[in-house]
Design a protein around this motif. Structure first.
Motif, PDB file in Angstrom:
ATOM      1  N   THR A 126      40.079  34.809  65.054  1.00 49.67           N
ATOM      2  CA  THR A 126      39.650  33.469  64.655  1.00 49.67           C
ATOM      3  C   THR A 126      38.412  33.029  65.440  1.00 49.67           C
ATOM      4  O   THR A 126      37.524  32.372  64.885  1.00 49.67           O
ATOM      5  N   ARG A 365      40.688  33.091  53.058  1.00 49.83           N
ATOM      6  CA  ARG A 365      42.127  33.344  53.251  1.00 49.83           C
ATOM      7  C   ARG A 365      42.736  32.569  54.409  1.00 49.83           C
ATOM      8  O   ARG A 365      43.956  32.452  54.497  1.00 49.83           O
ATOM      9  N   ALA A 366      41.895  32.066  55.328  1.00 43.95           N
ATOM     10  CA  ALA A 366      42.402  31.457  56.562  1.00 43.95           C
ATOM     11  C   ALA A 366      43.431  30.354  56.324  1.00 43.95           C
ATOM     12  O   ALA A 366      44.479  30.337  56.987  1.00 43.95           O
ATOM     13  N   PRO A 367      43.199  29.403  55.396  1.00 43.13           N
ATOM     14  CA  PRO A 367      44.200  28.326  55.218  1.00 43.13           C
ATOM     15  C   PRO A 367      45.565  28.840  54.806  1.00 43.13           C
ATOM     16  O   PRO A 367      46.588  28.239  55.139  1.00 43.13           O
ATOM     17  N   ARG A 368      45.607  29.973  54.075  1.00 41.23           N
ATOM     18  CA  ARG A 368      46.895  30.531  53.671  1.00 41.23           C
ATOM     19  C   ARG A 368      47.566  31.271  54.820  1.00 41.23           C
ATOM     20  O   ARG A 368      48.789  31.365  54.867  1.00 41.23           O
ATOM     21  N   SER A 370      47.050  30.657  58.357  1.00 41.38           N
ATOM     22  CA  SER A 370      47.456  29.777  59.459  1.00 41.38           C
ATOM     23  C   SER A 370      46.549  28.554  59.495  1.00 41.38           C
ATOM     24  O   SER A 370      45.322  28.683  59.560  1.00 41.38           O
ATOM     25  N   LEU A 371      47.156  27.378  59.468  1.00 42.69           N
ATOM     26  CA  LEU A 371      46.369  26.143  59.556  1.00 42.69           C
ATOM     27  C   LEU A 371      45.782  25.981  60.960  1.00 42.69           C
ATOM     28  O   LEU A 371      44.648  25.521  61.126  1.00 42.69           O
ATOM     29  N   LYS A 372      46.556  26.369  61.984  1.00 37.76           N
ATOM     30  CA  LYS A 372      46.032  26.292  63.353  1.00 37.76           C
ATOM     31  C   LYS A 372      44.856  27.242  63.526  1.00 37.76           C
ATOM     32  O   LYS A 372      43.840  26.892  64.133  1.00 37.76           O
ATOM     33  N   THR A 374      42.883  28.326  61.192  1.00 38.37           N
ATOM     34  CA  THR A 374      41.757  27.783  60.423  1.00 38.37           C
ATOM     35  C   THR A 374      41.039  26.691  61.204  1.00 38.37           C
ATOM     36  O   THR A 374      39.807  26.665  61.286  1.00 38.37           O
ATOM     37  N   GLY A 375      41.828  25.774  61.787  1.00 33.68           N
ATOM     38  CA  GLY A 375      41.231  24.707  62.598  1.00 33.68           C
ATOM     39  C   GLY A 375      40.455  25.255  63.775  1.00 33.68           C
ATOM     40  O   GLY A 375      39.354  24.773  64.091  1.00 33.68           O
ATOM     41  N   TYR A 378      37.065  26.770  62.599  1.00 32.64           N
ATOM     42  CA  TYR A 378      36.045  25.768  62.291  1.00 32.64           C
ATOM     43  C   TYR A 378      35.572  25.032  63.548  1.00 32.64           C
ATOM     44  O   TYR A 378      34.405  24.628  63.635  1.00 32.64           O
TER      45      TYR A 378
END
Length: 567
Positions: A126, A365-368, A370-372, A374-375, A378
């Protein structure tokens, strides 16, 4: 183990290396020119960087088929360095900037000598995705002014502030040439691309159009670049800027190392070889030090050029060295031909580079996943674009490690079992169930499993806060392969508390790291000589004797530490 300074060079694959090096040079030429212009050091600096880093990183590096030279991420950093220092010191700023390049190379050599190569790429994906995508965004934003026919500003914030003015007053000829460049590099058929790389095709075709059709148009061009050997740039230090110089040098060193070693992994994949990370860092460092010494841009392992090299037959470091020598010939004899290249064409090429650097696959694909995650990605992207790369990587790595520690702590916590009632517990042997049943709830068994790091210390302490409620305690570490200092100290606190309340304590550990660490705690110091025995403790004598006899039977396989203090 010593590091062999020279890469494994032989001539058994000279034909493949010749074609691979030539093809890589054709791909590298337009990008080297574009990176040089974008950096504000001049097109020749991009060529010198490609030649010097390409040759010496291949000669002294540790990845056989890797081709090195200026890359998007390295150019982003060095552009900031050059822009900042030249604004402060118009006369010596460029010399100081090249000194920073040398410092970056020195950092890489130190990383290699200290054998840090195996650790540098141990960053969470990430974080890597965030800062690589951030670099892609920076490249795209910085190429908007030249793509619209204006001079670049060198800074993201400044570019965004001036963007409305650029958009309201474009140079339509430059815009047309830049868009045509983008169309060619994106739409070139794969078969044609294998014969003539699309960046070179776009460079040649659009430059010819600009000369034939728009010869008198008011558009910025590269202009004549120097030919021949580069000039020597002596190291120049400014004490007032020393802290920033070291910071930028570290940034170049870390980024160049990550960039190169990631490309080394790609090279291993496609060439079925195994690179030497530490040697690769030393080779890249030598190349970057010499590049700074002779006015070249810093570089790193270049993924596109490496892939092209291998696909064309390159297998040994000879291909990377040939690629550099071909570019040297361009500097000697073909430099007049580059003078007419429009800056908008180079901006179009770099715009494509920025788009390619963006990690589209993970972004989608990141939101699918893991939301953490993905955050975090970004956040790193934002810090990369608007702060700097080192801050982005450090903050991203710190947060990622905290999240990882939390997950590991939860897993380790699940492996901690406090057992007093054997009824229905599938993890107990018949012997353990018999002893606990006879004890009638007065013996506490703590079973731990898996590695115990500092993340498990809190769970251990919390679950053992009521040891005084039991007359005998067995700490079973027989399924723990390793234990951290913090977890060991938590065990020490538990033992100290239990002994203070006059409880029997046994610790069962595997022979090895756990035994050594527990032994080094010297837990025996908490024990006091046994003098008397009251009725409340005497009622457990039978059960405790059974525990002792059962545990003694374990001594052939485990180390058993017995601690007791009865008032």
């Amino acid at each position: 183990m010593s590091i062999n300074p020279i890469n494994k060079i032989h001539f058994r694959n000279w034909r493949g290396d010749l074609f691979g090096g030539l093809t890589a040079a054709i791909v590298a030429l337009p990008l080297a020119l574009a990176f040089g212009v974008a950096s504000r050091a001049g097109a020749i600096a991009g060529l010198y960087g490609a030649i010097i880093v390409g040759f010496f990183a291949a000669l002294f590096g540790g990845t056989p088929a890797q081709v090195s030279g200026p890359t998007g991420p390295m150019t982003v950093v060095v552009t900031t360095v050059i822009t900042t220092l030249m604004a402060r010191y118009p006369d010596t700023g460029l010399e100081i900037a090249f000194t920073v390049v040398m410092l970056g190379g020195l950092m890489q050599i130190l990383f290699g000598v200290m054998r840090l190569g195996q650790y540098i790429t141990l960053l969470p994906y990430t974080v890597i995705s965030g800062f690589m995508s951030g670099i892609g965004v920076i490249i795209i934003l910085l190429q908007l002014p030249p793509l619209l026919g204006h001079a670049g500003t060198g800074g993201v914030v400044t570019t965004l502030q001036k963007l409305p003015a650029y958009l309201s007053n474009p140079n339509w000829v430059a815009v047309g040439l830049g868009l045509l460049t983008l169309i060619i590099v994106f739409a070139a058929p794969p078969k044609l691309n294998r014969v003539i790389p699309s960046p070179l095709l776009a460079l040649v075709a659009v430059t010819i159009i600009s000369v034939v059709v728009f010869k008198d148009a008011d558009i910025a061009r590269i202009g004549k670049i120097p030919s021949g050997f580069p000039t020597f740039h002596k190291p120049t230090f400014n004490l007032r800027e020393l802290a920033d110089m070291l910071r930028y040098g570290l940034m170049l060193g870390v980024l160049g190392s990550i960039d190169s070693l990631l490309t080394s992994l790609v090279a291993d994949n496609i060439s079925r070889t195994q690179h030497d990370s530490d040697k690769e860092l030393i080779g890249q460092g030598i190349g970057n030090m010499l590049a700074g010494l002779f006015g070249g841009l810093p570089g790193a392992g270049a993924t596109m050029r490496t892939v092209v090299n291998v696909q064309a037959g390159g297998k040994t470091p000879l291909s990377g060295m040939i690629h550099a020598l071909v570019l040297l010939l361009v500097v000697f004899w073909a430099s007049p031909l580059t003078a007419q290249i429009p800056n908008a064409v180079l901006a179009g090429l770099l715009f494509k580079v920025g788009i390619d650097i963006l990690d589209w696959g993970f972004i989608k694909r990141a939101p699918r996943l893991s939301l953490k995650g993905t955050g975090l990605m970004y956040l790193v992207l934002f810090l990369t674009v608007f702060v700097d790369l080192i801050t982005a990587v450090l903050v991203g790595a710190f947060i990622a490690n905290v999240l990882t520690i939390k997950r590991l702590s939860d897993v380790q916590s699940d492996n901690i079992q406090v057992i007093t009632d054997p009824t229905g517990n599938q993890n107990l042997t018949p012997t353990e169930q018999e002893i606990l049943t006879q004890a009638g709830g007065d013996i506490l068994l703590l079973k731990l499993g898996g590695p115990m790091s500092f993340g498990a210390a809190k769970s251990i302490s919390r679950r053992m806060s009521f040891v005084q409620n039991y007359q005998a305690i067995v700490l079973d570490f027989s399924e723990v392969p390793s234990i951290g200092i913090t977890a060991a100290l938590a065990i020490e606190s538990i033992v100290e508390d239990a002994i203070a309340h006059h409880r029997h304590v046994w610790i069962v550990v595997t022979r090895g790291q756990v035994q050594r660490r527990i032994t080094h705690l010297d837990l025996q110091r908490f024990c006091q000589p046994q003098k008397t025995q009251d009725a409340s403790s005497g009622k457990l004598s039978a059960q405790i004797n059974q525990v002792e006899s059962r545990i003694q039977a374990l001594e052939s396989a485990f180390a058993v530490i017995q601690l007791e203090s009865l008032a």
